[in-house]
Design an enzyme around this catalytic site. Structure first.
Site, PDB file in Angstrom:
ATOM      1  N   GLU A  94      57.931 -32.203  53.141  1.00 33.41           N
ATOM      2  CA  GLU A  94      58.620 -31.100  52.458  1.00 33.41           C
ATOM      3  C   GLU A  94      60.083 -31.101  52.892  1.00 33.41           C
ATOM      4  OE1 GLU A  94      57.387 -26.642  52.206  1.00 33.41           O
ATOM      5  OE2 GLU A  94      59.099 -26.711  53.572  1.00 33.41           O
ATOM      6  N   ARG A 140      53.626 -17.736  43.832  1.00 31.52           N
ATOM      7  CA  ARG A 140      54.096 -16.394  43.491  1.00 31.52           C
ATOM      8  C   ARG A 140      55.462 -16.152  44.122  1.00 31.52           C
ATOM      9  NH1 ARG A 140      51.936 -11.287  46.517  1.00 31.52           N
ATOM     10  NH2 ARG A 140      53.492 -12.166  47.912  1.00 31.52           N
ATOM     11  N   ASP A 176      57.591 -14.736  47.837  1.00 28.83           N
ATOM     12  CA  ASP A 176      57.579 -13.471  48.596  1.00 28.83           C
ATOM     13  C   ASP A 176      58.446 -12.437  47.904  1.00 28.83           C
ATOM     14  OD1 ASP A 176      55.858 -14.011  50.749  1.00 28.83           O
ATOM     15  OD2 ASP A 176      57.407 -15.270  51.658  1.00 28.83           O
ATOM     16  N   ALA A 234      50.181 -16.263  41.641  1.00 30.35           N
ATOM     17  CA  ALA A 234      50.389 -17.701  41.356  1.00 30.35           C
ATOM     18  C   ALA A 234      49.383 -18.199  40.330  1.00 30.35           C
ATOM     19  CB  ALA A 234      50.279 -18.499  42.654  1.00 30.35           C
TER      20      ALA A 234
HETATM   21  P1  FAD Z   1      49.237 -16.035  45.440  1.00 28.18           P
HETATM   22  O1  FAD Z   1      48.320 -17.204  45.353  1.00 28.18           O
HETATM   23  O2  FAD Z   1      49.509 -15.276  44.201  1.00 28.18           O
HETATM   24  O3  FAD Z   1      48.652 -15.051  46.558  1.00 28.18           O
HETATM   25  C1  FAD Z   1      49.440 -13.978  47.039  1.00 28.18           C
HETATM   26  C2  FAD Z   1      48.514 -12.846  47.487  1.00 28.18           C
HETATM   27  O4  FAD Z   1      47.887 -12.249  46.329  1.00 28.18           O
HETATM   28  C3  FAD Z   1      47.371 -13.286  48.402  1.00 28.18           C
HETATM   29  O5  FAD Z   1      47.149 -12.276  49.336  1.00 28.18           O
HETATM   30  C4  FAD Z   1      46.186 -13.427  47.465  1.00 28.18           C
HETATM   31  O6  FAD Z   1      44.948 -13.205  48.126  1.00 28.18           O
HETATM   32  C5  FAD Z   1      46.475 -12.304  46.451  1.00 28.18           C
HETATM   33  N1  FAD Z   1      45.953 -12.619  45.108  1.00 28.18           N
HETATM   34  C6  FAD Z   1      46.044 -13.777  44.426  1.00 28.18           C
HETATM   35  N2  FAD Z   1      45.452 -13.670  43.218  1.00 28.18           N
HETATM   36  C7  FAD Z   1      44.987 -12.396  43.117  1.00 28.18           C
HETATM   37  C8  FAD Z   1      44.301 -11.685  42.102  1.00 28.18           C
HETATM   38  N3  FAD Z   1      43.987 -12.259  40.928  1.00 28.18           N
HETATM   39  N4  FAD Z   1      43.975 -10.376  42.349  1.00 28.18           N
HETATM   40  C9  FAD Z   1      44.295  -9.777  43.536  1.00 28.18           C
HETATM   41  N5  FAD Z   1      44.967 -10.435  44.534  1.00 28.18           N
HETATM   42  C10 FAD Z   1      45.299 -11.715  44.323  1.00 28.18           C
HETATM   43  N6  FAD Z   1      58.035 -19.413  49.040  1.00 28.18           N
HETATM   44  C11 FAD Z   1      59.221 -19.584  48.388  1.00 28.18           C
HETATM   45  O7  FAD Z   1      59.930 -18.595  48.114  1.00 28.18           O
HETATM   46  N7  FAD Z   1      59.659 -20.828  48.035  1.00 28.18           N
HETATM   47  C12 FAD Z   1      58.927 -21.944  48.291  1.00 28.18           C
HETATM   48  O8  FAD Z   1      59.349 -23.058  47.970  1.00 28.18           O
HETATM   49  C13 FAD Z   1      57.668 -21.801  48.970  1.00 28.18           C
HETATM   50  N8  FAD Z   1      56.905 -22.885  49.241  1.00 28.18           N
HETATM   51  C14 FAD Z   1      55.670 -22.710  49.832  1.00 28.18           C
HETATM   52  C15 FAD Z   1      54.871 -23.840  50.061  1.00 28.18           C
HETATM   53  C16 FAD Z   1      53.628 -23.714  50.680  1.00 28.18           C
HETATM   54  C17 FAD Z   1      52.766 -24.930  50.898  1.00 28.18           C
HETATM   55  C18 FAD Z   1      53.186 -22.426  51.111  1.00 28.18           C
HETATM   56  C19 FAD Z   1      51.863 -22.287  51.810  1.00 28.18           C
HETATM   57  C20 FAD Z   1      53.976 -21.303  50.884  1.00 28.18           C
HETATM   58  C21 FAD Z   1      55.221 -21.421  50.241  1.00 28.18           C
HETATM   59  N9  FAD Z   1      56.040 -20.321  49.974  1.00 28.18           N
HETATM   60  C22 FAD Z   1      57.248 -20.494  49.338  1.00 28.18           C
HETATM   61  C23 FAD Z   1      55.637 -18.978  50.403  1.00 28.18           C
HETATM   62  C24 FAD Z   1      54.840 -18.230  49.307  1.00 28.18           C
HETATM   63  O9  FAD Z   1      55.682 -17.987  48.210  1.00 28.18           O
HETATM   64  C25 FAD Z   1      54.337 -16.910  49.906  1.00 28.18           C
HETATM   65  O10 FAD Z   1      53.376 -17.162  50.902  1.00 28.18           O
HETATM   66  C26 FAD Z   1      53.850 -15.878  48.915  1.00 28.18           C
HETATM   67  O11 FAD Z   1      53.684 -14.638  49.624  1.00 28.18           O
HETATM   68  C27 FAD Z   1      52.502 -16.182  48.259  1.00 28.18           C
HETATM   69  O12 FAD Z   1      52.603 -17.153  47.326  1.00 28.18           O
HETATM   70  P2  FAD Z   1      51.267 -17.776  46.676  1.00 28.18           P
HETATM   71  O13 FAD Z   1      51.691 -18.683  45.627  1.00 28.18           O
HETATM   72  O14 FAD Z   1      50.365 -18.295  47.723  1.00 28.18           O
HETATM   73  O15 FAD Z   1      50.647 -16.432  46.043  1.00 28.18           O
END
Ligand code: FAD
Length: 285
Positions: A17, A107, A109, A123
Protein backbone atom coordinates in the site's frame (compact mmCIF):
# COMPACT_ATOMS: atom_id res chain seq x y z
CA UNK A 1 -6.07 -7.74 -14.71
CA UNK A 2 -8.48 -8.96 -12.10
CA UNK A 3 -6.41 -9.05 -8.89
CA UNK A 4 -8.61 -11.76 -7.41
CA UNK A 5 -7.29 -14.14 -10.11
CA UNK A 6 -3.85 -13.87 -8.49
CA UNK A 7 -4.96 -16.02 -5.54
CA UNK A 8 -5.89 -18.95 -7.77
CA UNK A 9 -2.30 -20.26 -7.94
CA UNK A 10 -2.42 -21.00 -4.20
CA UNK A 11 0.80 -19.01 -3.64
CA UNK A 12 0.79 -16.19 -1.10
CA UNK A 13 0.29 -12.85 -2.87
CA UNK A 14 2.54 -10.04 -1.61
CA UNK A 15 1.10 -6.57 -2.20
CA UNK A 16 2.01 -3.05 -1.04
CA UNK A 17 0.00 0.00 0.00
CA UNK A 18 1.21 3.52 -0.79
CA UNK A 19 -0.40 6.89 -0.10
CA UNK A 20 -0.41 10.13 -2.09
CA UNK A 21 1.60 13.08 -0.75
CA UNK A 22 0.05 15.62 1.62
CA UNK A 23 -1.76 18.51 -0.07
CA UNK A 24 1.25 20.76 0.62
CA UNK A 25 3.68 18.53 -1.30
CA UNK A 26 3.85 18.04 -5.06
CA UNK A 27 2.85 14.64 -6.43
CA UNK A 28 6.39 14.16 -7.72
CA UNK A 29 7.56 13.91 -4.10
CA UNK A 30 6.49 10.26 -4.02
CA UNK A 31 7.98 9.26 -7.36
CA UNK A 32 11.38 8.35 -5.84
CA UNK A 33 9.71 6.00 -3.36
CA UNK A 34 7.57 4.55 -6.16
CA UNK A 35 10.68 3.84 -8.26
CA UNK A 36 12.14 1.81 -5.42
CA UNK A 37 8.91 0.11 -4.33
CA UNK A 38 7.98 -1.01 -7.83
CA UNK A 39 11.52 -2.39 -8.32
CA UNK A 40 10.65 -4.90 -5.56
CA UNK A 41 8.03 -6.30 -7.95
CA UNK A 42 5.04 -6.77 -5.63
CA UNK A 43 2.00 -8.54 -7.13
CA UNK A 44 0.13 -5.24 -7.00
CA UNK A 45 0.18 -1.87 -5.24
CA UNK A 46 -2.85 -0.21 -3.69
CA UNK A 47 -3.15 3.58 -3.51
CA UNK A 48 -5.08 5.21 -0.67
CA UNK A 49 -7.77 7.85 -1.09
CA UNK A 50 -7.70 11.04 0.97
CA UNK A 51 -10.39 11.18 3.65
CA UNK A 52 -13.37 12.95 2.11
CA UNK A 53 -12.08 12.37 -1.41
CA UNK A 54 -10.37 15.75 -1.48
CA UNK A 55 -7.33 14.54 -3.38
CA UNK A 56 -8.89 11.94 -5.68
CA UNK A 57 -6.81 13.17 -8.61
CA UNK A 58 -3.59 12.31 -6.76
CA UNK A 59 -4.81 8.77 -6.09
CA UNK A 60 -5.68 8.36 -9.76
CA UNK A 61 -2.37 9.87 -10.93
CA UNK A 62 -0.29 7.59 -8.71
CA UNK A 63 -2.30 4.48 -9.54
CA UNK A 64 -1.99 5.37 -13.22
CA UNK A 65 1.79 5.72 -12.91
CA UNK A 66 2.03 2.32 -11.22
CA UNK A 67 -0.13 0.69 -13.87
CA UNK A 68 0.98 2.45 -17.02
CA UNK A 69 4.62 3.44 -16.36
CA UNK A 70 5.82 0.55 -14.21
CA UNK A 71 3.41 -2.05 -15.62
CA UNK A 72 2.51 -3.24 -12.14
CA UNK A 73 -1.10 -4.04 -11.27
CA UNK A 74 -2.80 -1.51 -9.03
CA UNK A 75 -5.97 -1.02 -7.05
CA UNK A 76 -7.33 2.44 -6.33
CA UNK A 77 -9.02 3.01 -2.97
CA UNK A 78 -12.31 4.88 -3.24
CA UNK A 79 -14.38 6.16 -0.30
CA UNK A 80 -18.03 7.18 -0.51
CA UNK A 81 -19.03 8.79 2.79
CA UNK A 82 -18.60 12.29 1.39
CA UNK A 83 -19.53 11.62 -2.23
CA UNK A 84 -22.75 11.31 -4.16
CA UNK A 85 -23.36 8.95 -7.08
CA UNK A 86 -22.21 11.43 -9.72
CA UNK A 87 -18.94 12.16 -7.93
CA UNK A 88 -18.24 8.43 -7.62
CA UNK A 89 -19.09 7.97 -11.30
CA UNK A 90 -16.64 10.75 -12.24
CA UNK A 91 -13.81 9.08 -10.33
CA UNK A 92 -14.62 5.68 -11.85
CA UNK A 93 -14.66 7.23 -15.32
CA UNK A 94 -11.18 8.70 -14.76
CA UNK A 95 -9.92 5.35 -13.45
CA UNK A 96 -11.26 3.67 -16.56
CA UNK A 97 -9.55 6.27 -18.78
CA UNK A 98 -6.30 5.43 -17.01
CA UNK A 99 -6.60 1.70 -17.55
CA UNK A 100 -7.31 1.00 -13.87
CA UNK A 101 -9.99 -1.61 -13.28
CA UNK A 102 -9.46 -2.72 -9.65
CA UNK A 103 -11.14 -0.66 -6.92
CA UNK A 104 -11.06 -1.02 -3.13
CA UNK A 105 -14.58 0.14 -2.26
CA UNK A 106 -14.66 1.83 1.15
CA UNK A 107 -17.10 3.82 3.19
CA UNK A 108 -14.35 6.04 4.66
CA UNK A 109 -14.25 7.67 8.06
CA UNK A 110 -16.67 10.43 8.88
CA UNK A 111 -14.93 13.79 9.14
CA UNK A 112 -15.91 15.81 12.22
CA UNK A 113 -18.04 18.85 11.29
CA UNK A 114 -18.64 17.56 7.75
CA UNK A 115 -22.18 16.37 7.09
CA UNK A 116 -21.86 12.99 5.28
CA UNK A 117 -23.58 12.60 1.91
CA UNK A 118 -26.49 10.19 1.87
CA UNK A 119 -26.19 8.25 -1.42
CA UNK A 120 -23.99 5.57 0.16
CA UNK A 121 -24.28 4.62 3.83
CA UNK A 122 -21.96 1.61 3.75
CA UNK A 123 -19.18 0.19 1.60
CA UNK A 124 -21.55 -2.59 0.57
CA UNK A 125 -23.79 0.01 -1.11
CA UNK A 126 -20.81 1.46 -3.00
CA UNK A 127 -19.77 -2.07 -3.96
CA UNK A 128 -23.24 -2.83 -5.35
CA UNK A 129 -23.23 0.48 -7.26
CA UNK A 130 -19.83 -0.19 -8.89
CA UNK A 131 -20.81 -3.77 -9.66
CA UNK A 132 -23.95 -2.58 -11.41
CA UNK A 133 -22.00 -0.05 -13.48
CA UNK A 134 -19.72 -2.92 -14.54
CA UNK A 135 -16.15 -3.04 -15.79
CA UNK A 136 -14.42 -3.07 -12.39
CA UNK A 137 -13.10 -5.73 -10.03
CA UNK A 138 -13.96 -4.83 -6.48
CA UNK A 139 -12.26 -5.49 -3.15
CA UNK A 140 -13.34 -4.57 0.38
CA UNK A 141 -11.77 -3.82 3.76
CA UNK A 142 -12.14 -6.07 6.81
CA UNK A 143 -11.30 -5.85 10.48
CA UNK A 144 -9.80 -8.83 12.37
CA UNK A 145 -10.34 -6.93 15.65
CA UNK A 146 -13.83 -5.76 14.58
CA UNK A 147 -14.59 -2.33 13.11
CA UNK A 148 -14.56 0.26 15.92
CA UNK A 149 -18.17 1.33 15.22
CA UNK A 150 -19.61 -2.20 15.16
CA UNK A 151 -21.53 -3.20 18.28
CA UNK A 152 -19.87 -6.64 18.36
CA UNK A 153 -17.82 -9.06 16.25
CA UNK A 154 -20.81 -11.12 15.09
CA UNK A 155 -22.65 -8.07 13.74
CA UNK A 156 -19.49 -6.88 12.02
CA UNK A 157 -19.05 -10.25 10.27
CA UNK A 158 -22.71 -10.27 9.19
CA UNK A 159 -22.13 -6.81 7.71
CA UNK A 160 -18.94 -8.01 6.03
CA UNK A 161 -20.89 -10.84 4.40
CA UNK A 162 -23.23 -8.21 2.89
CA UNK A 163 -20.19 -6.51 1.32
CA UNK A 164 -18.98 -9.79 -0.18
CA UNK A 165 -22.49 -10.65 -1.40
CA UNK A 166 -22.65 -7.19 -3.01
CA UNK A 167 -19.58 -8.00 -5.12
CA UNK A 168 -16.30 -7.75 -3.14
CA UNK A 169 -14.10 -10.42 -4.70
CA UNK A 170 -11.37 -10.31 -2.08
CA UNK A 171 -10.69 -8.54 1.23
CA UNK A 172 -7.75 -6.65 2.68
CA UNK A 173 -7.48 -6.56 6.45
CA UNK A 174 -6.82 -3.76 8.85
CA UNK A 175 -3.36 -4.00 10.42
CA UNK A 176 -2.89 -6.30 13.41
CA UNK A 177 0.08 -7.39 15.51
CA UNK A 178 -1.24 -10.65 16.89
CA UNK A 179 -1.62 -13.39 14.25
CA UNK A 180 -3.94 -15.46 16.46
CA UNK A 181 -6.50 -12.66 16.23
CA UNK A 182 -6.33 -12.91 12.44
CA UNK A 183 -6.71 -16.71 12.47
CA UNK A 184 -9.81 -16.47 14.70
CA UNK A 185 -11.21 -13.84 12.33
CA UNK A 186 -10.62 -16.15 9.35
CA UNK A 187 -12.65 -18.83 11.14
CA UNK A 188 -15.52 -16.42 11.86
CA UNK A 189 -15.53 -15.53 8.15
CA UNK A 190 -15.72 -19.19 7.12
CA UNK A 191 -18.56 -19.84 9.55
CA UNK A 192 -20.41 -16.86 8.05
CA UNK A 193 -19.91 -18.24 4.54
CA UNK A 194 -17.30 -15.65 3.52
CA UNK A 195 -15.07 -17.65 1.20
CA UNK A 196 -13.18 -14.94 -0.73
CA UNK A 197 -9.39 -14.53 -0.32
CA UNK A 198 -8.39 -12.36 2.65
CA UNK A 199 -5.07 -10.53 2.62
CA UNK A 200 -3.45 -9.92 5.99
CA UNK A 201 -2.55 -6.26 6.57
CA UNK A 202 0.93 -5.97 8.05
CA UNK A 203 2.37 -2.68 9.23
CA UNK A 204 6.04 -2.69 10.17
CA UNK A 205 6.32 -0.31 13.10
CA UNK A 206 9.42 1.76 12.85
CA UNK A 207 8.84 4.72 15.09
CA UNK A 208 7.12 5.45 18.37
CA UNK A 209 4.78 8.21 17.14
CA UNK A 210 3.53 6.00 14.33
CA UNK A 211 2.50 3.25 16.69
CA UNK A 212 0.73 5.58 19.09
CA UNK A 213 -1.23 7.14 16.21
CA UNK A 214 -2.07 3.79 14.63
CA UNK A 215 -3.26 2.19 17.81
CA UNK A 216 -5.46 5.15 18.72
CA UNK A 217 -6.92 5.16 15.18
CA UNK A 218 -7.64 1.47 14.72
CA UNK A 219 -7.44 0.05 18.24
CA UNK A 220 -5.04 -2.81 17.39
CA UNK A 221 -4.09 -4.96 20.38
CA UNK A 222 -0.43 -5.01 21.29
CA UNK A 223 0.98 -8.42 22.32
CA UNK A 224 3.50 -8.31 25.18
CA UNK A 225 6.29 -9.32 22.78
CA UNK A 226 5.51 -6.16 20.82
CA UNK A 227 5.15 -3.89 23.86
CA UNK A 228 8.55 -5.04 25.14
CA UNK A 229 10.13 -3.85 21.88
CA UNK A 230 8.49 -0.46 22.31
CA UNK A 231 9.65 -0.14 25.92
CA UNK A 232 13.18 -1.30 25.29
CA UNK A 233 13.93 0.46 21.98
CA UNK A 234 11.40 3.33 21.94
CA UNK A 235 14.13 5.95 22.29
CA UNK A 236 16.61 4.34 19.92
CA UNK A 237 15.27 4.96 16.38
CA UNK A 238 17.63 2.57 14.56
CA UNK A 239 17.11 -0.27 17.03
CA UNK A 240 13.35 0.28 16.96
CA UNK A 241 13.32 0.26 13.16
CA UNK A 242 15.28 -3.02 13.03
CA UNK A 243 13.16 -4.63 15.75
CA UNK A 244 9.95 -3.45 14.01
CA UNK A 245 11.11 -4.97 10.72
CA UNK A 246 12.07 -8.25 12.47
CA UNK A 247 8.66 -8.35 14.17
CA UNK A 248 6.85 -7.86 10.85
CA UNK A 249 8.98 -10.57 9.18
CA UNK A 250 8.17 -12.95 12.02
CA UNK A 251 4.44 -12.24 11.55
CA UNK A 252 4.74 -12.80 7.78
CA UNK A 253 6.62 -16.11 8.13
CA UNK A 254 3.92 -17.44 10.44
CA UNK A 255 1.11 -16.20 8.16
CA UNK A 256 2.67 -17.70 5.03
CA UNK A 257 3.30 -21.02 6.82
CA UNK A 258 -0.36 -20.99 7.82
CA UNK A 259 -1.43 -20.63 4.18
CA UNK A 260 -2.71 -17.05 4.18
CA UNK A 261 -3.96 -15.88 0.76
CA UNK A 262 -1.93 -12.70 0.78
CA UNK A 263 0.13 -10.23 2.73
CA UNK A 264 -0.63 -6.55 2.23
CA UNK A 265 2.31 -4.51 3.43
CA UNK A 266 1.47 -1.03 4.66
CA UNK A 267 4.73 0.43 3.33
CA UNK A 268 4.18 3.98 4.59
CA UNK A 269 6.00 4.89 1.33
CA UNK A 270 9.21 3.59 2.93
CA UNK A 271 11.22 1.54 0.39
CA UNK A 272 13.96 0.57 2.87
CA UNK A 273 11.49 -1.22 5.14
CA UNK A 274 9.59 -2.80 2.24
CA UNK A 275 12.86 -4.06 0.74
CA UNK A 276 14.06 -5.64 3.99
CA UNK A 277 10.77 -7.51 4.39
CA UNK A 278 10.47 -8.50 0.73
CA UNK A 279 14.03 -9.87 0.74
CA UNK A 280 13.36 -11.84 3.92
CA UNK A 281 10.13 -13.51 2.76
CA UNK A 282 10.50 -13.49 -1.03
CA UNK A 283 11.51 -17.17 -1.25
CA UNK A 284 8.59 -18.24 1.00
CA UNK A 285 5.82 -16.94 -1.28
P1 FAD B 1 -18.12 -0.50 5.98
O1 FAD B 1 -17.81 -1.84 5.41
O2 FAD B 1 -19.29 0.22 5.44
O3 FAD B 1 -18.28 -0.69 7.56
C1 FAD B 1 -18.33 0.45 8.40
C2 FAD B 1 -19.16 0.11 9.64
O4 FAD B 1 -20.55 -0.04 9.27
C3 FAD B 1 -18.77 -1.20 10.33
O5 FAD B 1 -18.91 -1.04 11.70
C4 FAD B 1 -19.77 -2.21 9.80
O6 FAD B 1 -20.01 -3.27 10.71
C5 FAD B 1 -21.03 -1.32 9.65
N1 FAD B 1 -21.90 -1.78 8.55
C6 FAD B 1 -21.56 -2.16 7.31
N2 FAD B 1 -22.65 -2.49 6.59
C7 FAD B 1 -23.73 -2.30 7.39
C8 FAD B 1 -25.12 -2.46 7.21
N3 FAD B 1 -25.64 -2.87 6.04
N4 FAD B 1 -25.94 -2.17 8.27
C9 FAD B 1 -25.43 -1.74 9.47
N5 FAD B 1 -24.09 -1.57 9.67
C10 FAD B 1 -23.26 -1.85 8.65
N6 FAD B 1 -9.95 5.27 4.67
C11 FAD B 1 -9.76 6.31 3.81
O7 FAD B 1 -10.28 7.42 4.04
N7 FAD B 1 -9.00 6.16 2.68
C12 FAD B 1 -8.43 4.97 2.36
O8 FAD B 1 -7.74 4.86 1.34
C13 FAD B 1 -8.61 3.85 3.24
N8 FAD B 1 -8.06 2.65 2.96
C14 FAD B 1 -8.31 1.58 3.79
C15 FAD B 1 -7.78 0.33 3.46
C16 FAD B 1 -7.98 -0.78 4.28
C17 FAD B 1 -7.42 -2.12 3.90
C18 FAD B 1 -8.72 -0.62 5.50
C19 FAD B 1 -8.91 -1.79 6.41
C20 FAD B 1 -9.25 0.62 5.83
C21 FAD B 1 -9.07 1.73 4.99
N9 FAD B 1 -9.60 2.99 5.27
C22 FAD B 1 -9.39 4.05 4.41
C23 FAD B 1 -10.36 3.21 6.51
C24 FAD B 1 -11.88 2.98 6.32
O9 FAD B 1 -12.39 3.95 5.44
C25 FAD B 1 -12.55 3.08 7.69
O10 FAD B 1 -12.16 2.01 8.51
C26 FAD B 1 -14.06 3.24 7.68
O11 FAD B 1 -14.47 3.59 9.01
C27 FAD B 1 -14.85 1.99 7.30
O12 FAD B 1 -14.78 1.73 5.97
P2 FAD B 1 -15.35 0.34 5.40
O13 FAD B 1 -15.27 0.41 3.95
O14 FAD B 1 -14.73 -0.81 6.08
O15 FAD B 1 -16.88 0.49 5.88
Amino acid sequence: MNISDMYKSGKTVLSFEVFPPKKTSPIESVYGALDELTALNPAYISVTYGAGGTAADNTIAIASRIRNTYNIETIAHLTCVNSDRNQVKDVLEKLRENNIDNVLALRGDRIPDVEPKTDFRYASELTAFIKELGGFHIAGACYPETHPEAPDDVTDIINLKKKVDAGAEFLISQLFFDNDIFYKFQKRCLIAGINVPIEAGIMPVINKNQIQRMVSLCGASLPSKFSKIMTRFGDNPEALRDAGIAYAIDQCVDLISSGVSGIHLYTMNNPYVARKITEAIGKLL
